[in-house]
Scaffold this motif. Structure first.
Motif, PDB file in Angstrom:
ATOM      1  N   GLU A   1      42.703  33.162  37.195  1.00 27.75           N
ATOM      2  CA  GLU A   1      41.823  34.280  38.023  1.00 27.75           C
ATOM      3  C   GLU A   1      42.411  34.207  39.441  1.00 27.75           C
ATOM      4  OE1 GLU A   1      37.625  33.735  38.048  1.00 27.75           O
ATOM      5  OE2 GLU A   1      37.367  33.990  36.287  1.00 27.75           O
ATOM      6  N   PHE A   2      42.651  35.391  39.953  1.00 23.92           N
ATOM      7  CA  PHE A   2      43.178  35.593  41.092  1.00 23.92           C
ATOM      8  C   PHE A   2      42.506  36.743  41.958  1.00 23.92           C
ATOM      9  CE2 PHE A   2      46.813  33.825  43.199  1.00 23.92           C
ATOM     10  CZ  PHE A   2      47.344  34.734  44.328  1.00 23.92           C
ATOM     11  N   SER A   3      42.329  36.485  43.254  1.00 26.59           N
ATOM     12  CA  SER A   3      41.642  37.339  44.073  1.00 26.59           C
ATOM     13  C   SER A   3      42.870  38.102  44.671  1.00 26.59           C
ATOM     14  CB  SER A   3      41.117  36.688  45.167  1.00 26.59           C
ATOM     15  OG  SER A   3      40.698  37.738  46.396  1.00 26.59           O
ATOM     16  N   SER A   4      42.500  39.590  44.899  1.00 24.63           N
ATOM     17  CA  SER A   4      43.500  40.555  45.371  1.00 24.63           C
ATOM     18  C   SER A   4      43.591  40.232  46.908  1.00 24.63           C
ATOM     19  CB  SER A   4      43.351  41.911  45.048  1.00 24.63           C
ATOM     20  OG  SER A   4      42.248  42.268  45.674  1.00 24.63           O
ATOM     21  N   GLN A   5      42.610  39.727  47.741  1.00 25.29           N
ATOM     22  CA  GLN A   5      42.687  39.531  49.021  1.00 25.29           C
ATOM     23  C   GLN A   5      42.295  40.868  49.763  1.00 25.29           C
ATOM     24  OE1 GLN A   5      45.593  37.072  50.152  1.00 25.29           O
ATOM     25  NE2 GLN A   5      44.716  35.216  49.465  1.00 25.29           N
ATOM     26  N   VAL A   6      41.685  41.889  48.702  1.00 19.78           N
ATOM     27  CA  VAL A   6      41.647  43.210  49.600  1.00 19.78           C
ATOM     28  C   VAL A   6      40.329  43.281  49.497  1.00 19.78           C
ATOM     29  CG1 VAL A   6      41.984  45.588  49.081  1.00 19.78           C
ATOM     30  CG2 VAL A   6      43.906  44.034  48.369  1.00 19.78           C
ATOM     31  N   SER A   7      39.687  43.662  50.596  1.00 18.99           N
ATOM     32  CA  SER A   7      38.237  44.025  51.006  1.00 18.99           C
ATOM     33  C   SER A   7      38.163  45.606  50.855  1.00 18.99           C
ATOM     34  CB  SER A   7      37.744  43.514  52.287  1.00 18.99           C
ATOM     35  OG  SER A   7      37.751  41.819  52.116  1.00 18.99           O
ATOM     36  N   THR A   8      37.376  45.969  49.817  1.00 22.46           N
ATOM     37  CA  THR A   8      37.374  47.419  49.682  1.00 22.46           C
ATOM     38  C   THR A   8      36.310  47.620  48.871  1.00 22.46           C
ATOM     39  OG1 THR A   8      38.773  49.460  49.100  1.00 22.46           O
ATOM     40  CG2 THR A   8      39.138  47.382  47.925  1.00 22.46           C
ATOM     41  N   SER A   9      35.913  48.935  49.052  1.00 18.97           N
ATOM     42  CA  SER A   9      34.639  49.499  47.981  1.00 18.97           C
ATOM     43  C   SER A   9      35.502  50.413  47.080  1.00 18.97           C
ATOM     44  CB  SER A   9      33.765  50.184  48.941  1.00 18.97           C
ATOM     45  OG  SER A   9      34.192  51.175  49.722  1.00 18.97           O
ATOM     46  N   ALA A  10      36.757  50.727  47.335  1.00 14.11           N
ATOM     47  CA  ALA A  10      37.356  51.574  46.383  1.00 14.11           C
ATOM     48  C   ALA A  10      37.505  51.162  44.934  1.00 14.11           C
ATOM     49  CB  ALA A  10      38.765  52.100  47.086  1.00 14.11           C
ATOM     50  N   ALA A  11      37.409  52.227  44.086  1.00 14.08           N
ATOM     51  CA  ALA A  11      37.286  51.868  42.454  1.00 14.08           C
ATOM     52  C   ALA A  11      38.942  51.444  42.418  1.00 14.08           C
ATOM     53  CB  ALA A  11      36.816  52.647  41.648  1.00 14.08           C
ATOM     54  N   VAL A  12      39.196  50.703  41.320  1.00 15.92           N
ATOM     55  CA  VAL A  12      40.757  50.705  40.834  1.00 15.92           C
ATOM     56  C   VAL A  12      40.572  51.751  39.728  1.00 15.92           C
ATOM     57  CG1 VAL A  12      42.092  49.284  39.595  1.00 15.92           C
ATOM     58  CG2 VAL A  12      40.611  48.035  41.182  1.00 15.92           C
ATOM     59  N   VAL A  13      41.601  52.694  39.930  1.00 20.66           N
ATOM     60  CA  VAL A  13      41.668  53.765  38.832  1.00 20.66           C
ATOM     61  C   VAL A  13      42.664  53.547  37.925  1.00 20.66           C
ATOM     62  CG1 VAL A  13      40.988  55.319  40.731  1.00 20.66           C
ATOM     63  CG2 VAL A  13      43.385  54.804  40.343  1.00 20.66           C
ATOM     64  N   ARG A  14      43.824  52.420  38.121  1.00 18.76           N
ATOM     65  CA  ARG A  14      44.694  52.183  37.068  1.00 18.76           C
ATOM     66  C   ARG A  14      45.130  50.789  36.940  1.00 18.76           C
ATOM     67  NH1 ARG A  14      50.420  51.972  36.852  1.00 18.76           N
ATOM     68  NH2 ARG A  14      50.549  52.352  39.009  1.00 18.76           N
ATOM     69  N   MET A  15      45.319  50.134  36.097  1.00 21.12           N
ATOM     70  CA  MET A  15      45.663  48.539  35.824  1.00 21.12           C
ATOM     71  C   MET A  15      46.957  48.516  34.875  1.00 21.12           C
ATOM     72  SD  MET A  15      43.759  45.410  34.763  1.00 21.12           S
ATOM     73  CE  MET A  15      44.348  43.562  34.886  1.00 21.12           C
ATOM     74  N   ALA A  16      48.024  48.166  34.989  1.00 22.84           N
ATOM     75  CA  ALA A  16      49.053  47.980  34.128  1.00 22.84           C
ATOM     76  C   ALA A  16      49.629  46.475  34.341  1.00 22.84           C
ATOM     77  CB  ALA A  16      50.538  48.916  34.689  1.00 22.84           C
ATOM     78  N   ILE A  17      49.954  45.961  33.064  1.00 25.67           N
ATOM     79  CA  ILE A  17      50.803  44.630  32.937  1.00 25.67           C
ATOM     80  C   ILE A  17      52.163  44.977  32.443  1.00 25.67           C
ATOM     81  CG2 ILE A  17      50.458  42.480  31.779  1.00 25.67           C
ATOM     82  CD1 ILE A  17      47.483  43.002  31.926  1.00 25.67           C
ATOM     83  N   LEU A  18      53.030  44.405  33.211  1.00 23.34           N
ATOM     84  CA  LEU A  18      54.439  44.174  32.462  1.00 23.34           C
ATOM     85  C   LEU A  18      54.860  42.639  32.232  1.00 23.34           C
ATOM     86  CD1 LEU A  18      56.296  46.305  35.130  1.00 23.34           C
ATOM     87  CD2 LEU A  18      55.660  47.051  32.782  1.00 23.34           C
ATOM     88  N   VAL A  19      55.436  42.396  31.104  1.00 22.82           N
ATOM     89  CA  VAL A  19      55.647  41.267  30.806  1.00 22.82           C
ATOM     90  C   VAL A  19      57.290  41.137  30.709  1.00 22.82           C
ATOM     91  CG1 VAL A  19      55.579  39.038  29.209  1.00 22.82           C
ATOM     92  CG2 VAL A  19      53.445  40.508  29.590  1.00 22.82           C
TER      93      VAL A  19
END
Length: 504
Positions: A203-221
Motif C-alpha cells: 500500500e502506498f499513499s499518493s500524497q495528493v489531497s484532492t476530491s477529484a476522482a481517478v479516471v484512469r489507472m495503468a500498470i506497466l511491468v
C-alpha cells in the motif's frame, strides 16, 4: 630495353574461387542481419541462400525483424513456410481466425501481453477471468488456449507479465482525503504470492489531497520495475515508480512514462513552456536521476503527449520459451503521440505521431549535452500527421516494427478501417509513403503502409472503441451493445500442421 626483362617484378592479382561447401559454412555462421547484408552485396551468396531452406529462413527473419526461437523440433522447411505465411498475412492484414468474446456489463475489460482479462465487481470482492490469446508461433490454436478465473478483493486494474508468471492487481482507496494504491503481486498460475515478491500486498499513499476522482489507472511491468499511473479528473497525472522486489518507490509528475529496460525510463513532460522527453536512470528508485532532456517540436507544448505501448519482447531473455520465432528486441520501434488539448468547433488540428528506433535512447552519444535540441535528435525521427478527428482513431499500438490503428467512419454505424505501418529493418523498397510531415535523414526507418476495411461481420456493425496488438493477434474492443462488451480476437498465421481460411 627489352620489355620482358622486368616481367617478374610486375604485381599479379590472383582471385581464388571459394567452393560452395566453404561458402555455405560461412553463411550458416552469420546471424540474420549479417546474412542479409552479404546476400545483398554478392549475387552468388544470394543464389546459394535461395537454394537452402535453413539460409532462406534466416534471411526472411532479417527482413521480418524477427529472431529464431528456442524450439528445436521443427525442421527448416516448416519454419520457413510458417514465417513466410506469418509475414505475408500481417502485411496484407489477412487474419486466419476470429474468436469472439461476449462479456456481460458492467466489467473492466483490458489486455496484457498474452491474455485478455476482465474484472467483475461483486460488492466486497471481485472475480478476474483471463483468456489466453492464441498463437501460431507457439502452435497454440484457440482450442488449446488456457482460461483462468480467480476471486479476490476489489480490483481496479490488472497487469500480466507472462515471462515472469506474474499477475499484478491494483485497487484505489481514499484515506483522509488522500488517494492510496493497494497492489498484490501473485503467481499467474496459482494466484498465491509470487515467489520473488517480498510481500503479497503493498500500500502506498499518493500524497495528493484532492476530491477529484481517478479516471484512469495503468500498470506497466518491466522486470523488477513497475510504473503505476493515475490520471485524475481535470488532467493531473501521477506515476508511482516501484521496485516490486524490494518495494523502493518514488513519484513522478510527467504526462506519460515508458520503460526502456530495468535501468532506463522515458518520461514526456512540459518544462518551462517546452515539451521534452526525459531519459531517467531508475536503477536505484529512491534516487532517480535525469540523464538527458530531448526537446520536442515547439507546437507540442500545448498538447497531450503519450507513449505508445510496444508489446514485443524488450530483451531476448523476456521472450517466450515456446515461440518458434519472435520480434528481435534490437529492432523495436518507439512511438510518441501528440494530440491538441483544445480543438475549435470550426476545425481540428492534426494529431502528430513520432516514430524512431528505440535503440537511439539506449545508446545516446557521449558528445550529446544534457539538453539535446530537436534540430539535433529530430534527424533520427519520423513524424506522421493524422488528419482525422482524434475521437475517430483507435490506437496506435506497436508490435516490434509494426504499427496498427483503426479509423472509424464519422457515421454512427459506418465502416471501420484497419491500418498497418511496417518499418522493416531491411525494407525491400526505398520509397516512403506520403503523408509524413517530417522524415529525419538519419532515421533509418522506411514506412510501408497498408489498410483494409474491417468486414461488418467482424464487428456486427459496431464501432471499434479501442484496439491492442500482440505478435499474433489484433484485439478489437467494440462498443457496448445490449448489456455486453464484445471483444473480437483476430489471429494471424497458421499453426504448425494446420490450415485456415484467411479473412479478406
Amino acid at each position: 630495353m627489352s620489355p620482358h626483362r622486368h616481367r617478374g617484378s610486375r604485381s599479379t592479382v590472383r582471385r581464388f574461387k571459394i567452393s560452395n561447401d566453404i561458402l555455405l559454412t560461412i553463411l550458416e555462421f552469420l546471424d540474420p542481419p549479417s546474412l542479409w547484408r552479404v546476400c545483398k552485396a554478392f549475387t552468388r551468396a544470394y543464389s546459394l541462400m535461395m537454394e537452402y531452406q535453413s539460409l532462406r529462413y534466416k534471411y526472411e527473419l532479417a527482413i521480418s525483424g524477427m529472431k529464431d526461437g528456442p524450439v528445436t523440433k521443427v525442421p527448416p522447411i516448416s519454419r520457413l513456410h510458417l514465417l513466410l505465411t506469418y509475414r505475408k498475412d500481417w502485411l496484407q492484414l489477412g487474419w486466419t481466425h476470429e474468436h469472439r468474446l461476449q462479456i456481460p456489463l458492467p466489467a473492466q475489460v483490458s489486455a496484457s501481453v498474452g491474455f485478455i482479462h476482465h474484472v467483475q465487481k461483486h460488492g466486497a470482492y471481485s472475480t478476474i477471468e483471463l483468456s489466453e490469446l492464441p498463437s501460431s508461433r507457439k502452435n497454440r490454436p484457440p482450442t488449446l488456449t488456457r482460461h483462468l478465473k480467480f476471486t479476490t478483493s476489489i480490483v481496479d486494474r490488472v497487469a500480466v507479465d507472462l515471462g515472469q508468471a506474474l499477475i499484478v492487481t491494483g485497487s484505489i482507496f481514499r484515506y483522509h482525503n488522500q488517494i492510496g494504491i493497494q497492489l498484490h503481486f501473485r503467481d499467474l498460475w496459482s494466484f498465491n504470492k509470487h515467489p520473488y515478491a517480498r510481500a503479497l500486498s503493498y500500500e502506498f499513499s499518493s500524497q495528493v489531497s484532492t476530491s477529484a476522482a481517478v479516471v484512469r489507472m495503468a500498470i506497466l511491468v518491466c522486470g523488477s520495475k513497475m510504473a503505476v499511473s493515475l490520471e485524475f479528473a481535470g488532467g493531473r497525472i501521477k506515476h508511482l515508480i516501484l521496485n516490486w522486489l524490494n518495494l523502493d518507490a518514488r513519484w513522478l509528475d510527467d504526462q506519460d512514462v515508458q520503460f526502456l529496460d530495468e535501468t532506463y525510463l522515458l518520461g514526456v513532460a512540459t518544462r518551462s513552456g517546452s515539451a521534452v522527453v526525459n531519459l531517467y536512470n531508475v536503477s536505484k528508485v529512491p534516487s532517480i536521476t535525469v540523464v538527458r532532456e530531448f526537446e520536442l517540436p515547439e507546437i507540442w507544448a500545448n498538447t497531450t503527449m503519450k507513449f505508445v505501448p510496444n508489446s514485443s519482447p524488450k530483451s531476448d531473455l523476456s521472450q517466450s520459451s515456446d515461440a518458434l520465432f519472435y520480434a528481435a528486441p534490437e529492432t523495436r520501434v518507439l512511438a510518441l503521440t501528440s494530440t491538441p488539448v483544445v480543438i475549435s468547433r470550426s476545425e481540428y488540428y492534426p494529431m502528430n505521431w513520432l516514430f524512431l528506433k528505440e535503440s537511439y535512447f539506449r545508446f545516446p552519444s557521449r558528445r550529446d549535452g544534457f539538453r539535446v535540441s530537436w534540430r539535433q535528435w529530430g534527424q533520427y525521427c519520423l513524424i506522421k500527421e493524422i488528419h482525422v478527428p482524434s475521437k475517430l482513431v483507435c490506437g496506435p499500438y506497436v508490435v516490434g516494427t509494426k504499427v496498427f490503428y483503426v479509423e472509424n467512419s464519422p457515421r454512427s454505424h459506418g465502416h471501420s478501417r484497419l491500418h498497418v505501418i511496417d518499418f522493416s529493418p531491411f525494407p525491400e523498397s526505398t520509397a516512403s509513403s506520403e503523408g509524413w510531415a517530417s522524415a529525419g535523414p538519419r532515421a533509418g526507418l522506411v514506412p510501408n503502409e497498408n489498410g483494409r476495411s474491417i468486414p461488418s461481420s467482424s464487428v456486427d456493425g459496431l464501432a471499434v472503441k479501442d484496439i491492442t496488438a500482440t505478435e499474433d493477434n489484433i484485439v478489437l474492443f467494440l462498443e457496448a451493445h445490449q448489456g455486453y462488451q464484445s471483444v473480437n480476437v483476430l489471429t494471424f498465421g497458421v499453426p504448425m500442421g494446420g490450415s485456415s481460411r484467411r479473412h479478406r
